[in-house]
Design a protein around this motif. Structure first.
Motif, short mmCIF file in Angstrom:
data_model
loop_
_atom_site.label_atom_id
_atom_site.label_comp_id
_atom_site.label_asym_id
_atom_site.label_seq_id
_atom_site.Cartn_x
_atom_site.Cartn_y
_atom_site.Cartn_z
N ARG A 160 0.84 -1.20 0.00
CA ARG A 160 0.00 0.00 0.00
C ARG A 160 0.87 1.25 0.00
N ARG A 161 0.36 2.32 -0.57
CA ARG A 161 1.08 3.60 -0.53
C ARG A 161 0.12 4.70 -0.12
N HIS A 162 0.67 5.82 0.31
CA HIS A 162 -0.16 6.96 0.70
C HIS A 162 -0.84 7.52 -0.54
N ASP A 163 -2.05 8.06 -0.36
CA ASP A 163 -2.82 8.57 -1.49
C ASP A 163 -2.13 9.71 -2.24
N ASP A 164 -1.20 10.39 -1.60
CA ASP A 164 -0.53 11.52 -2.24
C ASP A 164 0.86 11.17 -2.77
N GLN A 165 1.25 9.92 -2.67
CA GLN A 165 2.51 9.50 -3.25
C GLN A 165 2.34 9.20 -4.73
N PRO A 166 3.41 9.26 -5.53
CA PRO A 166 3.30 8.93 -6.96
C PRO A 166 2.72 7.55 -7.17
N LEU A 167 1.77 7.46 -8.10
CA LEU A 167 1.11 6.19 -8.42
C LEU A 167 1.47 5.72 -9.82
N VAL A 168 1.42 6.65 -10.79
CA VAL A 168 1.65 6.28 -12.19
C VAL A 168 2.21 7.50 -12.92
N ILE A 169 3.01 7.23 -13.94
CA ILE A 169 3.60 8.29 -14.77
C ILE A 169 3.17 8.07 -16.21
N ASN A 170 2.59 9.10 -16.80
CA ASN A 170 2.18 9.04 -18.20
C ASN A 170 2.72 10.25 -18.93
N HIS A 171 2.93 10.11 -20.22
CA HIS A 171 3.44 11.27 -20.95
C HIS A 171 2.33 11.96 -21.74
N THR A 172 2.56 13.23 -22.00
CA THR A 172 1.63 14.01 -22.81
C THR A 172 1.74 13.58 -24.26
N SER A 173 0.87 14.12 -25.12
CA SER A 173 0.81 13.65 -26.50
C SER A 173 2.08 13.90 -27.29
N GLY A 174 2.75 15.02 -27.02
CA GLY A 174 3.98 15.29 -27.73
C GLY A 174 3.78 15.85 -29.13
N ALA A 200 -1.06 3.43 -23.76
CA ALA A 200 0.07 3.93 -22.98
C ALA A 200 -0.27 5.22 -22.26
N HIS A 201 -1.44 5.77 -22.53
CA HIS A 201 -1.77 7.10 -22.00
C HIS A 201 -2.65 7.00 -20.75
N GLY A 202 -2.59 8.07 -19.95
CA GLY A 202 -3.25 8.08 -18.65
C GLY A 202 -4.74 7.91 -18.71
N ARG A 203 -5.36 8.29 -19.82
CA ARG A 203 -6.81 8.17 -19.92
C ARG A 203 -7.26 6.72 -19.72
N THR A 204 -6.54 5.75 -20.31
CA THR A 204 -7.01 4.37 -20.19
C THR A 204 -6.73 3.79 -18.81
N PHE A 205 -5.69 4.27 -18.13
CA PHE A 205 -5.44 3.82 -16.75
C PHE A 205 -6.63 4.21 -15.86
N CYS A 206 -7.10 5.44 -16.04
CA CYS A 206 -8.27 5.91 -15.31
C CYS A 206 -9.52 5.13 -15.73
N TRP A 207 -9.68 4.93 -17.04
CA TRP A 207 -10.84 4.19 -17.57
C TRP A 207 -10.85 2.76 -17.05
N THR A 208 -9.70 2.13 -16.96
CA THR A 208 -9.62 0.76 -16.45
C THR A 208 -10.20 0.67 -15.05
N ALA A 209 -9.85 1.65 -14.21
CA ALA A 209 -10.38 1.65 -12.85
C ALA A 209 -11.89 1.76 -12.83
N SER A 210 -12.42 2.68 -13.61
CA SER A 210 -13.86 2.93 -13.55
C SER A 210 -14.68 1.82 -14.22
N VAL A 211 -14.24 1.36 -15.38
CA VAL A 211 -15.06 0.37 -16.09
C VAL A 211 -15.08 -0.96 -15.37
N MET A 212 -13.99 -1.33 -14.72
CA MET A 212 -13.99 -2.58 -13.97
C MET A 212 -14.94 -2.51 -12.77
#
Length: 531
Positions: free
Chosen positions: A164-178, A223-235
């Motif tokens: 477990r980690r604290h809610d304010d610690q780094p969880l995931v790193i994603n890059h912008t579109s570039g 590879a983008h942050g949108r799907t990491f968030c989507w994975t959490a919600s859709v599951m």
């Protein structure tokens, strides 16, 4: 997120997940999974990562072919206390080198083929991590990267207990579109990307909420942050079926969509553009869709219109979100058949709707003085949201430069209307004094039905340069002359095919690269200070 699939399975989620091709991390060729089977796969992957040397606090860089197992690997890294960094394989070797140097990962998860591709241009990706894990066997090539290990050699290792980690610690790193150069590495915490973003999506809103009877399709860049968030919600929402599409060839995608007809589909704008020919086919695969969702980039009216017309649902909706990797969604707007009707004088999709209620505030300011501007005046759009990320990896000064007190500088030029809604004009770096490039693209696509895509490039001190993308790279002159009637002066158009346009992993046009490709210059009228 490390135990997401375990908890959903324990709650009895009956969702079936269907893939358009097998996972890159799976030893078999399965394309059909239960939630419980996905939980086992994540547990196994956590064992592989731990056996390769990753542990709490370590960064695990993931760069591979596009598939949803990007997020499964990220969940596995989270499970052992590590911080996953998801990098698109569409990035050049030079860009990946820069990002990996900033990350200093303990572990790199990649493929032998990608490592070889970068090695051929003088970039040794494996050298930037303590260990490189190849998802395919390095034996398929005639070389082996020093310090690399094949995934098959790690299978069978037991996963350690979840960390477990604290809610304010780094969880995931994603890059912008570039779109304007090397992407930025954005660090999100559990509080920002899960607590503020994913949790908001798990509410079963009327009309737009995911139902247990839904078939949800996602055609994205995983590879983008949108799907990491989507994975959490859709599951958590547990629809009947989830279908994953990793490709953009409409002839390949068509049988997948027909096998599992979506009732909700989320896709990148580029994917919607590429799949659009399917809307004209007999018994098209979008006939049951009640909700279309687009993120990442601007959508033009003809494309939205084609999909809403293809649906046989009584009142389908198109939900268009505007936001950034650093902030998540800032506004939403809903389109209907009526709002994008060709009978209207102009279907305006530049109006992005109102800020997300309670969660987001927006302000438009003068780009030079940062003084607030009254409604109707164009300026820089600033945002205030609790979902804002923590920082940029390796670029703290760049992060600080985009903060204006407690406000975040989006780098977009827009107008705040009297009713609070936002009208997007352009990225500041792409702006041109003659017109709004995005609004002009809308008009051109409406007037040129043969166009797959229209792009207007701002050129410093010159008339804007239009680029028309067609299926065959051809465009009749009289069609063009009719299309630009009544518009500000533009240069003669350049006509290209889809594959001739440089793009990011999400299908966005790399405007600076395209401008340089066509003119040899990259200078625009914008300053580019906040890209």
């Amino acid at each position: 997120m490390g135990v997401l699939f375990d908890e959903c399975a324990e709650l009895g989620a009956a969702t079936r997940v269907y893939l358009d091709r097998p996972f890159d991390i799976a030893a078999d060729a399965k394309t059909d999974y239960s939630v419980a089977e996905l939980a086992v796969l994540v547990q196994d992957a956590a064992g592989w990562l731990a056996a390769a040397g990753a542990g709490p606090g370590d960064r695990v860089a993931i760069v591979k072919d596009n598939h949803w197992d990007y997020d499964l690997l990220a969940c596995a890294a989270v499970r052992i206390g590590a911080v996953p960094a998801q990098l698109s394989a569409h990035l050049s070797g030079d860009a990946l080198e820069i990002l990996l140097k900033r990350l200093e990962p303990k572990l790199l998860v990649s493929t032998a083929g990608l490592l070889e591709r970068c090695r051929q241009v003088g970039v040794d990706l494996a050298s930037f991590a303590d260990t490189a894990v190849t998802l395919d066997s390095a034996a398929v090539l005639d070389w082996a990267a020093p310090g690399s290990v094949a995934l098959d050699d790690l299978r069978g290792h037991r996963a350690p207990a979840p960390v477990r980690r604290h809610d304010d610690q780094p969880l995931v790193i994603n890059h912008t579109s570039g779109t304007t150069g090397v992407p930025k590495l954005v660090v999100h915490s559990t509080r920002t990307i899960i607590g503020k973003l994913a949790r908001f999506e798990t509410i079963r809103y009327p009309r737009i909420g995911v139902r247990r009877t839904d078939t949800v399709v996602n055609a994205s860049a995983f590879a983008h942050g949108r799907t990491f968030c989507w994975t959490a919600s859709v599951m958590c929402l547990a629809p009947k079926e989830v279908s994953i599409i990793t490709q953009q060839d409409p002839d390949v995608v068509d049988p997948v969509l027909r096998a599992h007809p979506p009732t909700i589909i989320e896709a990148m704008p580029a994917s919607f553009v590429r799949f659009r020919p399917l809307t004209d086919r007999l018994d098209n695969p979008f006939r049951q869709v009640r909700l279309f969702v687009s993120t990442y980039d601007a959508m033009h009216p003809p494309t939205i219109r084609a999909y809403l017309s293809a649906s046989r649902h009584r009142s389908p909706l198109w939900m268009q979100g505007w936001g950034q990797t650093e902030t998540g969604p800032l506004t939403f707007r809903f389109h209907t058949r009526r709002s994008v009707s060709a009978a209207l004088p102009q279907s305006d999709t530049r109006h992005l709707g109102n800020p997300v209620p309670i969660k987001t505030r927006l302000r438009v300011v003068d780009p030079d003085t940062f003084d607030p501007l009254p409604p109707g005046r164009a300026g820089l759009v600033l945002a205030k949201t609790g979902a804002r990320a923590l920082t940029y990896v390796g670029e703290p000064d760049r992060w600080a430069a985009k903060q204006v007190g407690s406000w975040w500088n989006t780098g977009d030029i827009g107008i705040r209307n009297r009713n609070g809604s936002v009208q997007l004009l352009d990225r500041e770096v792409d702006r041109t004094p003659q017109l709004s490039c995005l609004a002009t693209e809308d008009l051109l696509e409406d007037r040129l039905p043969q166009a797959v895509e229209c792009i207007v490039l701002g050129c410093a001190g010159e008339e804007p340069l239009p680029v028309v993308v067609t299926a065959d790279g051809e465009l009749e002159q009289d069609c063009w002359e009719q299309a630009v009637r009544g518009l500000p002066r533009l240069k003669s158009p350049v006509v290209l095919t889809w594959d001739q346009v440089p793009r990011t992993g999400t299908g966005k046009v790399r405007r600076a690269a395209l401008l340089e490709q066509l003119t040899g210059r990259t200078k625009t009228s914008g300053s580019g200070r906040w890209t």
